[in-house]
Design a protein around this motif. Structure first.
Motif, PDB file in Angstrom:
ATOM      1  N   ARG A   1       0.835  -1.195   0.000  1.00 51.85           N
ATOM      2  CA  ARG A   1       0.000   0.000   0.000  1.00 51.85           C
ATOM      3  C   ARG A   1       0.874   1.252   0.000  1.00 51.85           C
ATOM      4  N   GLN A   2       0.287   2.314  -0.517  1.00 50.89           N
ATOM      5  CA  GLN A   2       0.982   3.593  -0.562  1.00 50.89           C
ATOM      6  C   GLN A   2       0.011   4.695  -0.200  1.00 50.89           C
ATOM      7  N   ALA A   3       0.317   5.362   0.897  1.00 49.02           N
ATOM      8  CA  ALA A   3      -0.478   6.503   1.334  1.00 49.02           C
ATOM      9  C   ALA A   3       0.121   7.776   0.744  1.00 49.02           C
ATOM     10  N   PRO A   4      -0.663   8.830   0.636  1.00 44.74           N
ATOM     11  CA  PRO A   4      -0.151  10.086   0.067  1.00 44.74           C
ATOM     12  C   PRO A   4       1.085  10.567   0.806  1.00 44.74           C
ATOM     13  N   GLY A   5       2.124  10.877   0.044  1.00 44.48           N
ATOM     14  CA  GLY A   5       3.343  11.403   0.628  1.00 44.48           C
ATOM     15  C   GLY A   5       4.230  10.370   1.290  1.00 44.48           C
ATOM     16  N   LYS A   6       3.858   9.100   1.179  1.00 42.64           N
ATOM     17  CA  LYS A   6       4.643   8.052   1.815  1.00 42.64           C
ATOM     18  C   LYS A   6       5.113   7.037   0.779  1.00 42.64           C
ATOM     19  N   GLN A   7       6.118   6.255   1.175  1.00 51.91           N
ATOM     20  CA  GLN A   7       6.613   5.209   0.293  1.00 51.91           C
ATOM     21  C   GLN A   7       5.680   4.006   0.307  1.00 51.91           C
ATOM     22  N   ARG A   8       5.752   3.241  -0.764  1.00 58.17           N
ATOM     23  CA  ARG A   8       4.977   2.006  -0.805  1.00 58.17           C
ATOM     24  C   ARG A   8       5.529   1.040   0.239  1.00 58.17           C
ATOM     25  N   GLU A   9       4.630   0.372   0.958  1.00 62.42           N
ATOM     26  CA  GLU A   9       5.055  -0.529   2.016  1.00 62.42           C
ATOM     27  C   GLU A   9       4.343  -1.872   1.902  1.00 62.42           C
ATOM     28  N   LEU A  10       5.019  -2.897   2.393  1.00 61.69           N
ATOM     29  CA  LEU A  10       4.432  -4.232   2.382  1.00 61.69           C
ATOM     30  C   LEU A  10       3.302  -4.311   3.403  1.00 61.69           C
ATOM     31  N   VAL A  11       2.205  -4.936   2.994  1.00 63.23           N
ATOM     32  CA  VAL A  11       1.100  -5.193   3.913  1.00 63.23           C
ATOM     33  C   VAL A  11       1.104  -6.666   4.318  1.00 63.23           C
ATOM     34  N   ALA A  12       1.068  -7.540   3.316  1.00 58.58           N
ATOM     35  CA  ALA A  12       1.030  -8.981   3.599  1.00 58.58           C
ATOM     36  C   ALA A  12       1.440  -9.748   2.351  1.00 58.58           C
ATOM     37  N   THR A  13       2.093 -10.883   2.560  1.00 57.44           N
ATOM     38  CA  THR A  13       2.462 -11.748   1.450  1.00 57.44           C
ATOM     39  C   THR A  13       2.164 -13.192   1.813  1.00 57.44           C
ATOM     40  N   ILE A  14       1.946 -13.994   0.782  1.00 56.58           N
ATOM     41  CA  ILE A  14       1.721 -15.420   0.961  1.00 56.58           C
ATOM     42  C   ILE A  14       2.555 -16.146  -0.085  1.00 56.58           C
ATOM     43  N   THR A  15       3.332 -17.086   0.365  1.00 58.42           N
ATOM     44  CA  THR A  15       4.237 -17.820  -0.507  1.00 58.42           C
ATOM     45  C   THR A  15       3.882 -19.296  -0.468  1.00 58.42           C
ATOM     46  N   SER A  16       3.670 -19.872  -1.632  1.00 58.13           N
ATOM     47  CA  SER A  16       3.278 -21.279  -1.707  1.00 58.13           C
ATOM     48  C   SER A  16       4.399 -22.110  -2.301  1.00 58.13           C
ATOM     49  N   GLY A  17       4.696 -23.203  -1.660  1.00 66.88           N
ATOM     50  CA  GLY A  17       5.709 -24.132  -2.152  1.00 66.88           C
ATOM     51  C   GLY A  17       5.469 -25.452  -1.460  1.00 66.88           C
ATOM     52  N   ASP A  18       6.523 -25.999  -0.869  1.00 70.21           N
ATOM     53  CA  ASP A  18       6.327 -27.205  -0.056  1.00 70.21           C
ATOM     54  C   ASP A  18       5.429 -26.904   1.139  1.00 70.21           C
ATOM     55  N   SER A  19       5.488 -25.667   1.606  1.00 69.52           N
ATOM     56  CA  SER A  19       4.607 -25.202   2.664  1.00 69.52           C
ATOM     57  C   SER A  19       4.163 -23.787   2.325  1.00 69.52           C
TER      58      SER A  19
ATOM     59  N   ASN B   1       3.760 -19.967   3.471  1.00 67.37           N
ATOM     60  CA  ASN B   1       4.320 -19.025   4.431  1.00 67.37           C
ATOM     61  C   ASN B   1       3.624 -17.677   4.319  1.00 67.37           C
ATOM     62  N   TYR B   2       3.423 -17.054   5.442  1.00 70.48           N
ATOM     63  CA  TYR B   2       2.728 -15.778   5.519  1.00 70.48           C
ATOM     64  C   TYR B   2       3.649 -14.735   6.153  1.00 70.48           C
ATOM     65  N   ALA B   3       3.484 -13.507   5.709  1.00 76.24           N
ATOM     66  CA  ALA B   3       4.187 -12.386   6.325  1.00 76.24           C
ATOM     67  C   ALA B   3       3.244 -11.200   6.381  1.00 76.24           C
ATOM     68  N   TYR B   4       3.270 -10.495   7.509  1.00 76.75           N
ATOM     69  CA  TYR B   4       2.398  -9.345   7.707  1.00 76.75           C
ATOM     70  C   TYR B   4       3.209  -8.174   8.255  1.00 76.75           C
ATOM     71  N   ALA B   5       2.805  -6.976   7.856  1.00 78.71           N
ATOM     72  CA  ALA B   5       3.345  -5.791   8.511  1.00 78.71           C
ATOM     73  C   ALA B   5       2.842  -5.773   9.950  1.00 78.71           C
ATOM     74  N   ASP B   6       3.680  -5.281  10.850  1.00 77.10           N
ATOM     75  CA  ASP B   6       3.288  -5.229  12.261  1.00 77.10           C
ATOM     76  C   ASP B   6       1.997  -4.444  12.451  1.00 77.10           C
ATOM     77  N   SER B   7       1.812  -3.417  11.644  1.00 77.29           N
ATOM     78  CA  SER B   7       0.657  -2.532  11.811  1.00 77.29           C
ATOM     79  C   SER B   7      -0.673  -3.198  11.472  1.00 77.29           C
ATOM     80  N   VAL B   8      -0.636  -4.349  10.777  1.00 72.71           N
ATOM     81  CA  VAL B   8      -1.892  -4.993  10.380  1.00 72.71           C
ATOM     82  C   VAL B   8      -2.069  -6.372  11.021  1.00 72.71           C
ATOM     83  N   LYS B   9      -1.076  -6.841  11.732  1.00 68.95           N
ATOM     84  CA  LYS B   9      -1.177  -8.162  12.362  1.00 68.95           C
ATOM     85  C   LYS B   9      -2.386  -8.224  13.295  1.00 68.95           C
TER      86      LYS B   9
END
Length: 123
Positions: free
Chosen positions: A38-56, A58-66
């Protein structure tokens, strides 16, 4: 060609919920990871959440949205979702979908981006 099409943004009051969707289409051989930024006005784009699929998976979240946001993925549909609950005014931003994928006939992983969808949370 590969396209990522987002939907589900809008205006919501603080404490409300929204669900974003992003569907990847085109000549896709494999998707390694999908996510939301996400990117708010005047701010850099930041990661919110990702999901990676493979053998398992994996999830990753920004602290602000956990604890408030949940990312999920439908591999059969090449679609990623972001369920956003307990929204706050500071969540207001343009939300971008991202996919790290390999196109059919190509041996390299590339990052693709959607066009973005606006999320506005009023206080």
């Amino acid at each position: 060609q590969v396209q990522l099409v987002e939907s589900g943004g809008g205006l919501v009051q603080a404490g409300g919920s929204l669900r974003l969707s992003c569907a990847a289409s085109g000549s896709i051989a494999s998707i390694r990871a999908m996510g939301w930024y996400r990117q708010a006005p005047g701010k850099q784009r930041e990661l919110v959440a990702t999901i990676t699929s493979g053998d398992s998976t994996n999830y990753a979240y920004a602290d602000s949205v956990k604890g408030r946001f949940t990312i999920s993925r439908d591999n059969a549909k090449n679609t990623v979702y972001l369920q956003m609950n307990s929204l706050k005014p500071e969540d207001t931003a343009v939300y971008y979908c991202n996919a790290n994928l390999k196109r059919t006939g190509f041996g390299v992983w590339y990052n693709y981006w959607g066009q973005g969808t606006q999320v506005t949370v009023s206080s």
